[in-house]
Design a protein around this motif. Structure first.
Motif, PDB file in Angstrom:
ATOM      1  N   GLY A   1      -5.330  31.369  52.667  1.00  0.00           N
ATOM      2  CA  GLY A   1      -4.930  30.079  53.217  1.00  0.00           C
ATOM      3  C   GLY A   1      -3.613  30.186  53.951  1.00  0.00           C
ATOM      4  O   GLY A   1      -3.081  31.281  54.181  1.00  0.00           O
ATOM      5  N   TYR A   2      -3.046  29.023  54.335  1.00  0.00           N
ATOM      6  CA  TYR A   2      -1.775  29.063  55.045  1.00  0.00           C
ATOM      7  C   TYR A   2      -0.942  27.836  54.708  1.00  0.00           C
ATOM      8  O   TYR A   2      -1.454  26.793  54.282  1.00  0.00           O
ATOM      9  CB  TYR A   2      -1.972  29.196  56.558  1.00  0.00           C
ATOM     10  CG  TYR A   2      -2.822  28.134  57.225  1.00  0.00           C
ATOM     11  CD1 TYR A   2      -2.260  26.984  57.766  1.00  0.00           C
ATOM     12  CD2 TYR A   2      -4.201  28.309  57.367  1.00  0.00           C
ATOM     13  CE1 TYR A   2      -3.025  26.040  58.412  1.00  0.00           C
ATOM     14  CE2 TYR A   2      -4.986  27.376  58.015  1.00  0.00           C
ATOM     15  CZ  TYR A   2      -4.388  26.233  58.541  1.00  0.00           C
ATOM     16  OH  TYR A   2      -5.157  25.296  59.174  1.00  0.00           O
ATOM     17  N   THR A   3       0.375  27.998  54.876  1.00  0.00           N
ATOM     18  CA  THR A   3       1.320  26.900  54.681  1.00  0.00           C
ATOM     19  C   THR A   3       1.795  26.422  56.043  1.00  0.00           C
ATOM     20  O   THR A   3       1.876  27.193  57.008  1.00  0.00           O
ATOM     21  CB  THR A   3       2.524  27.341  53.830  1.00  0.00           C
ATOM     22  OG1 THR A   3       3.144  28.480  54.455  1.00  0.00           O
ATOM     23  CG2 THR A   3       2.073  27.734  52.439  1.00  0.00           C
ATOM     24  N   LEU A   4       2.133  25.117  56.110  1.00  0.00           N
ATOM     25  CA  LEU A   4       2.463  24.483  57.387  1.00  0.00           C
ATOM     26  C   LEU A   4       3.940  24.203  57.547  1.00  0.00           C
ATOM     27  O   LEU A   4       4.395  23.902  58.657  1.00  0.00           O
ATOM     28  CB  LEU A   4       1.690  23.161  57.516  1.00  0.00           C
ATOM     29  CG  LEU A   4       0.166  23.248  57.360  1.00  0.00           C
ATOM     30  CD1 LEU A   4      -0.433  21.863  57.368  1.00  0.00           C
ATOM     31  CD2 LEU A   4      -0.432  24.089  58.466  1.00  0.00           C
ATOM     32  N   THR A   5       4.691  24.252  56.453  1.00  0.00           N
ATOM     33  CA  THR A   5       6.107  23.902  56.495  1.00  0.00           C
ATOM     34  C   THR A   5       6.923  24.976  55.797  1.00  0.00           C
ATOM     35  O   THR A   5       6.401  25.786  55.015  1.00  0.00           O
ATOM     36  CB  THR A   5       6.362  22.549  55.813  1.00  0.00           C
ATOM     37  OG1 THR A   5       5.814  22.581  54.482  1.00  0.00           O
ATOM     38  CG2 THR A   5       5.704  21.419  56.582  1.00  0.00           C
ATOM     39  N   GLU A   6       8.210  24.979  56.055  1.00  0.00           N
ATOM     40  CA  GLU A   6       9.081  26.005  55.504  1.00  0.00           C
ATOM     41  C   GLU A   6       9.172  25.935  53.986  1.00  0.00           C
ATOM     42  O   GLU A   6       9.263  26.960  53.311  1.00  0.00           O
ATOM     43  CB  GLU A   6      10.481  25.885  56.119  1.00  0.00           C
ATOM     44  CG  GLU A   6      11.418  27.015  55.730  1.00  0.00           C
ATOM     45  CD  GLU A   6      12.725  26.951  56.488  1.00  0.00           C
ATOM     46  OE1 GLU A   6      13.578  27.832  56.257  1.00  0.00           O
ATOM     47  OE2 GLU A   6      12.906  26.025  57.303  1.00  0.00           O
ATOM     48  N   ASP A   7       9.120  24.716  53.426  1.00  0.00           N
ATOM     49  CA  ASP A   7       9.197  24.590  51.970  1.00  0.00           C
ATOM     50  C   ASP A   7       7.877  24.935  51.284  1.00  0.00           C
ATOM     51  O   ASP A   7       7.808  25.007  50.056  1.00  0.00           O
ATOM     52  CB  ASP A   7       9.648  23.186  51.565  1.00  0.00           C
ATOM     53  CG  ASP A   7       8.708  22.082  52.083  1.00  0.00           C
ATOM     54  OD1 ASP A   7       7.589  22.409  52.531  1.00  0.00           O
ATOM     55  OD2 ASP A   7       9.101  20.904  52.041  1.00  0.00           O
ATOM     56  N   GLY A   8       6.817  25.143  52.051  1.00  0.00           N
ATOM     57  CA  GLY A   8       5.544  25.541  51.480  1.00  0.00           C
ATOM     58  C   GLY A   8       4.783  24.447  50.772  1.00  0.00           C
ATOM     59  O   GLY A   8       3.737  24.700  50.150  1.00  0.00           O
ATOM     60  N   GLU A   9       5.244  23.209  50.869  1.00  0.00           N
ATOM     61  CA  GLU A   9       4.587  22.107  50.162  1.00  0.00           C
ATOM     62  C   GLU A   9       3.246  21.746  50.800  1.00  0.00           C
ATOM     63  O   GLU A   9       2.271  21.466  50.113  1.00  0.00           O
ATOM     64  CB  GLU A   9       5.508  20.883  50.141  1.00  0.00           C
ATOM     65  CG  GLU A   9       6.751  21.053  49.275  1.00  0.00           C
ATOM     66  CD  GLU A   9       6.406  21.258  47.816  1.00  0.00           C
ATOM     67  OE1 GLU A   9       5.451  20.627  47.333  1.00  0.00           O
ATOM     68  OE2 GLU A   9       7.088  22.064  47.156  1.00  0.00           O
ATOM     69  N   ALA A  10       3.215  21.706  52.130  1.00  0.00           N
ATOM     70  CA  ALA A  10       1.964  21.381  52.833  1.00  0.00           C
ATOM     71  C   ALA A  10       1.205  22.677  53.063  1.00  0.00           C
ATOM     72  O   ALA A  10       1.697  23.592  53.725  1.00  0.00           O
ATOM     73  CB  ALA A  10       2.259  20.681  54.149  1.00  0.00           C
ATOM     74  N   ARG A  11      -0.003  22.751  52.511  1.00  0.00           N
ATOM     75  CA  ARG A  11      -0.773  23.989  52.624  1.00  0.00           C
ATOM     76  C   ARG A  11      -2.258  23.673  52.656  1.00  0.00           C
ATOM     77  O   ARG A  11      -2.691  22.581  52.289  1.00  0.00           O
ATOM     78  CB  ARG A  11      -0.462  24.921  51.452  1.00  0.00           C
ATOM     79  CG  ARG A  11      -0.891  24.370  50.090  1.00  0.00           C
ATOM     80  CD  ARG A  11      -0.672  25.390  48.977  1.00  0.00           C
ATOM     81  NE  ARG A  11       0.704  25.774  48.798  1.00  0.00           N
ATOM     82  CZ  ARG A  11       1.174  27.007  48.973  1.00  0.00           C
ATOM     83  NH1 ARG A  11       0.354  27.962  49.346  1.00  0.00           N
ATOM     84  NH2 ARG A  11       2.430  27.274  48.777  1.00  0.00           N
ATOM     85  N   VAL A  12      -3.018  24.645  53.069  1.00  0.00           N
ATOM     86  CA  VAL A  12      -4.472  24.546  53.062  1.00  0.00           C
ATOM     87  C   VAL A  12      -5.014  25.893  52.631  1.00  0.00           C
ATOM     88  O   VAL A  12      -4.455  26.934  52.956  1.00  0.00           O
ATOM     89  CB  VAL A  12      -5.014  24.155  54.461  1.00  0.00           C
ATOM     90  CG1 VAL A  12      -4.640  25.198  55.500  1.00  0.00           C
ATOM     91  CG2 VAL A  12      -6.524  23.988  54.428  1.00  0.00           C
ATOM     92  N   ARG A  13      -6.069  25.861  51.823  1.00  0.00           N
ATOM     93  CA  ARG A  13      -6.669  27.118  51.380  1.00  0.00           C
ATOM     94  C   ARG A  13      -8.181  27.045  51.576  1.00  0.00           C
ATOM     95  O   ARG A  13      -8.766  25.963  51.624  1.00  0.00           O
ATOM     96  CB  ARG A  13      -6.327  27.430  49.925  1.00  0.00           C
ATOM     97  CG  ARG A  13      -6.686  26.360  48.916  1.00  0.00           C
ATOM     98  CD  ARG A  13      -6.200  26.778  47.518  1.00  0.00           C
ATOM     99  NE  ARG A  13      -6.344  25.734  46.538  1.00  0.00           N
ATOM    100  CZ  ARG A  13      -7.443  25.501  45.843  1.00  0.00           C
ATOM    101  NH1 ARG A  13      -8.502  26.248  46.048  1.00  0.00           N
ATOM    102  NH2 ARG A  13      -7.490  24.538  44.957  1.00  0.00           N
ATOM    103  N   GLY A  14      -8.763  28.226  51.689  1.00  0.00           N
ATOM    104  CA  GLY A  14     -10.192  28.316  51.939  1.00  0.00           C
ATOM    105  C   GLY A  14     -11.005  28.254  50.666  1.00  0.00           C
ATOM    106  O   GLY A  14     -10.570  27.727  49.635  1.00  0.00           O
TER     107      GLY A  14
END
Length: 577
Positions: A291-304
Motif C-alpha cells: 500500500g501507500y501513504t499520502l501524507t508525511e505523518d503517515g496517517e492517511a493511507r491505503v492498502r491493497g
C-alpha cells in the motif's frame, strides 16, 4: 493491536480452538527463549501451531505463571498483520545461532537434506536455512513464490561425517588409518550459476548478498568439504620394522537451491485534481505490494488486498544425527520463521476508515483462491473464492503530499522507487455538462435527446464501452443511464433514447476512471419530464379515449329519453285510481 481487534480475536477463541491438527513438534513457548523478541512478539510467530486453547487458570496451573493478553489470543487462533512484520527475521537470525554441527564422526542434518556420500565423506550436505528479508506469497494453487529483498542474507547449515577405514593385519603387515585434517574449505552463494557471495568455510554460514536488475533467479548455497587421512602400513621384518606412510584426500561439493523472485519495486503514480479541489492518486505496480501513504505523518493511507502472517518452516522441526552405526531423530533447537502474504477477505481499504481517503478503484488479475496452499493449523481470513489482485489502487483525498508519497512492498523494508510514467503522471479532471430534452412525442411514446459536453470547452464527449488495462489508451470509457437504459454518446456527444411510460427521467453520466483518460471528467445529471397530455395530440387522444369509453352510456341515455317521449309517463307507470 488495539483493544477492539483484541476483543474480536478473543471472541473467536472457542470456535477456532475446535480446528486443530497434529504437528511433529510444538514451537517454543513464548517468553521461554531469548531470541530478541518480547513474549507478545514471539506469541504471534506460530501460525502453524495447533490452536488448542486452554484457559488462564489451566495455563497458570501448568506453567506456574500468567500469560499476556496477546499470548492468550495466539493460543486459540492466529494473528495477522497489515504490514510484513520484522519478528520473523529477528527470530530466525537469533535462533540460527543455536544450530550446532555434529563433529567429524557425526553428521547433523534436517530430514529433507540432500545427502552426499563419497569414499571418506558421508552424509554430507549444505542446506538452506533461510533467506531474509523475504515473504512467501500465496497467489493461487500451485503459485507460491518466495519474494526476497534485493539486499539480504542467506543462512545455511553444512555438515558431514568422516568415514575412517578400519585397520587390518595380515601376516606380518598391519594397516591403520587416522584422520589428520577435515574442513569446510569455502562456502559460496550463486545466482543462476554465478558466484555473488563467498566466505571461508563454516558449518553455519551467513552470506550477505546484493542482487540488482533481475526479476527472478535460482539461488544455490554451495560448500566445498575436504578431508585428509593418513594410512600407515607397518611391516615386521624381524630385526626391524618398515613403516610406509601415505596420505589420501577427498573433496566433495554439496549444495542446495531455491527459486526466488527478486522483489525490487518501481511504482508508477498518476495524479488528478478534482474540480472541488480534492486530489486523486493512483499507484500501479506489476507485482503484489502492500500500500501507500499520502501524507508525511503517515496517517492517511491505503492498502491493497494483501495481509500477512508468520509461520515456521516445519522442515526444521527435527534434525537427524547419524554416525557410522546408527541415526536418531532429535528435536531441533533452531527453527526458521517466514512472513507469508495472502489475499484477505477484508480486501482493499483506506485509512482512517471514516474520514480518510476514498477508495475509488482497484485493478489487477483475477485469480482463484489460494486457500489450498495455506496448509493445516492456520486460521486466517483468506479469500475462499476467486479474487482480484490489487496491482493498482486509486483514491480520492482532501490532501495529498506528493513529496511524502511512500509506497511499501510485501517484503519487509522494501519500498518502491517512484518512477514517472512515460506519458506523464498528471491527468486533467474537468466538469462535464449533461443535458436531456424531449424532442419528439405522441400519445404512446417519447424520444429523449441526451447530450454530453465538456463544461470548460463545450466540446462533445464521445463514449466507448471498449476496455483497456489499466492506464492509457485512446478510447473513452463511461456511459449514461436513463430510463433503466445504459447508452453511449456518439462522436457528436449525443445519444437518443425512446421511452413509453410517462414520468420524470433523470439521466446520469458515469465517467470512466480518470486513470485512463486525459482529460477526464466528473459525473453530472440532468432531468426531463414527459407526459402524453403535454401535446395537442395527447389531449385529443385523451378526449377520444374517454368519449369512446362513455359511448355506451350516452346511447342508453338517448334511447331512454326517446322511449319516454313516445309512450308518455302514464303509459309506463299507469293511471291514478
Amino acid at each position: 493491536m488495539n483493544h477492539r481487534e483484541l476483543s474480536v480475536l478473543m471472541a473467536g477463541l472457542l470456535a477456532t480452538s475446535l480446528v486443530t491438527g497434529i504437528v511433529a513438534a510444538d514451537p517454543p513457548r513464548p517468553g521461554t527463549e531469548g531470541n530478541g523478541l518480547t513474549e507478545n512478539e514471539s506469541a504471534t510467530l506460530w501460525s502453524r501451531d495447533a490452536d488448542n486453547y486452554i484457559s488462564q487458570e489451566e495455563y497458570r496451573q501448568r506453567y506456574g505463571e500468567n500469560r499476556s493478553a496477546v499470548h492468550q489470543v495466539a493460543n486459540g487462533t492466529d494473528i495477522t498483520f497489515k504490514r510484513p512484520p520484522a519478528t520473523a527475521a529477528t527470530w530466525t537470525r537469533n535462533d540460527f545461532e543455536d544450530l550446532d554441527a555434529g563433529g567429524p564422526d557425526t553428521s547433523v542434518h534436517p530430514p529433507h537434506a540432500d545427502l552426499e556420500d563419497g569414499v571418506f565423506i558421508e552424509d554430507a550436505h549444505a542446506t538452506i536455512f533461510a533467506a531474509q528479508p523475504s515473504t512467501r506469497g500465496h497467489l493461487e494453487s500451485g503459485e507460491t513464490p518466495l519474494y526476497i529483498a534485493p539486499n539480504g542474507t542467506m543462512r545455511g547449515f553444512v555438515d558431514y561425517r568422516v568415514r575412517v577405514p578400519n585397520g587390518s593385519s595380515s601376516g606380518n603387515t598391519t594397516i591403520s588409518w587416522s584422520l589428520t585434517e577435515h574442513e569446510i574449505e569455502e562456502v559460496r552463494l550463486k545466482k543462476d550459476g554465478e558466484t555473488i557471495a563467498e566466505r571461508d568455510g563454516a558449518h553455519t554460514p551467513a552470506l550477505d548478498y546484493q542482487i540488482e536488475d533481475d526479476w527472478s533467479a535460482n539461488l544455490t548455497l554451495e560448500a566445498e568439504i575436504s578431508v585428509r587421512l593418513k594410512k600407515t602400513v607397518r611391516t615386521d621384518l624381524g630385526d626391524r620394522t618398515d613403516v610406509d606412510v601415505t596420505y589420501r584426500t577427498e573433496s566433495r561439493n554439496v549444495s542446495d537451491s531455491i527459486a526466488v523472485e527478486i522483489y525490487d519495486l518501481s511504482a508508477y503514480p498518476y495524479y488528478a485534481e478534482y474540480p472541488n479541489g480534492d486530489a486523486g492518486v493512483a499507484i500501479f505496480q506489476s507485482r503484489p505490494w502492500q500500500g501507500y501513504t499520502l501524507t508525511e505523518d503517515g496517517e492517511a493511507r491505503v492498502r491493497g488486498i494483501w495481509r500477512f502472517y508468520t509461520a515456521r518452516n516445519t522442515n526444521w522441526d527435527t534434525l537427524v544425527r547419524s554416525n557410522r552405526t546408527d541415526s536418531a531423530t532429535i528435536e531441533s533447537d533452531a527453527i526458521p520463521v517466514y512472513v507469508h502474504a495472502y489475499p484477505s477477505r477484508i480486501g482493499p481499504r483506506a485509512e482512517p476508515v471514516r474520514n480518510g481517503p476514498e477508495l475509488i478503484e482497484t485493478w489487477g488479475t483475477d485469480r482463484p483462491s489460494p486457500v489450498g496452499t495455506i496448509g493445516e493449523n492456520i486460521n486466517i481470513d483468506i479469500v475462499n473464492q476467486s479474487y482480484t489482485t490489487t496491482y493498482g489502487v486509486a483514491v480520492r483525498a482532501e490532501n495529498v503530499d506528493r513529496e511524502a508519497l511512500h509506497v511499501a512492498g510485501i517484503v519487509r523494508g522494501v519500498n518502491a522507487s517512484i518512477v514517472e510514467p512515460d506519458a506523464g503522471s498528471e491527468r486533467q479532471l474537468r466538469r462535464s455538462n449533461l443535458t436531456v430534452e424531449v424532442i419528439q412525442q405522441n400519445q404512446s411514446q417519447a424520444t429523449l435527446r441526451v447530450e454530453l459536453r465538456d463544461n470548460q470547452t463545450g466540446a462533445p464527449i464521445a463514449l466507448d464501452d471498449s476496455r483497456q488495462y489499466p492506464i492509457g489508451g485512446t478510447t473513452r470509457n463511461g456511459y449514461i443511464t436513463v430510463a433503466d437504459q445504459r447508452v453511449e454518446t456518439n462522436a457528436s456527444g449525443v445519444a437518443i433514447v425512446t421511452i413509453d411510460e410517462p414520468g420524470i427521467y433523470t439521466a446520469r453520466y458515469h465517467p470512466g476512471s480518470w486513470l485512463g483518460h486525459d482529460p477526464a471528467y466528473v459525473s453530472d445529471t440532468a432531468t426531463a419530464r414527459w407526459h402524453p397530455l403535454g401535446t395537442i395530440d395527447g389531449w385529443f387522444a385523451l378526449v377520444f379515449e374517454v368519449g369512446w369509453q362513455l359511448l355506451p352510456f350516452f346511447v342508453m341515455f338517448y334511447a331512454g329519453k326517446r322511449l319516454l317521449r313516445m309512450l308518455g309517463p302514464e303509459d309506463i307507470f299507469g293511471q291514478n285510481p
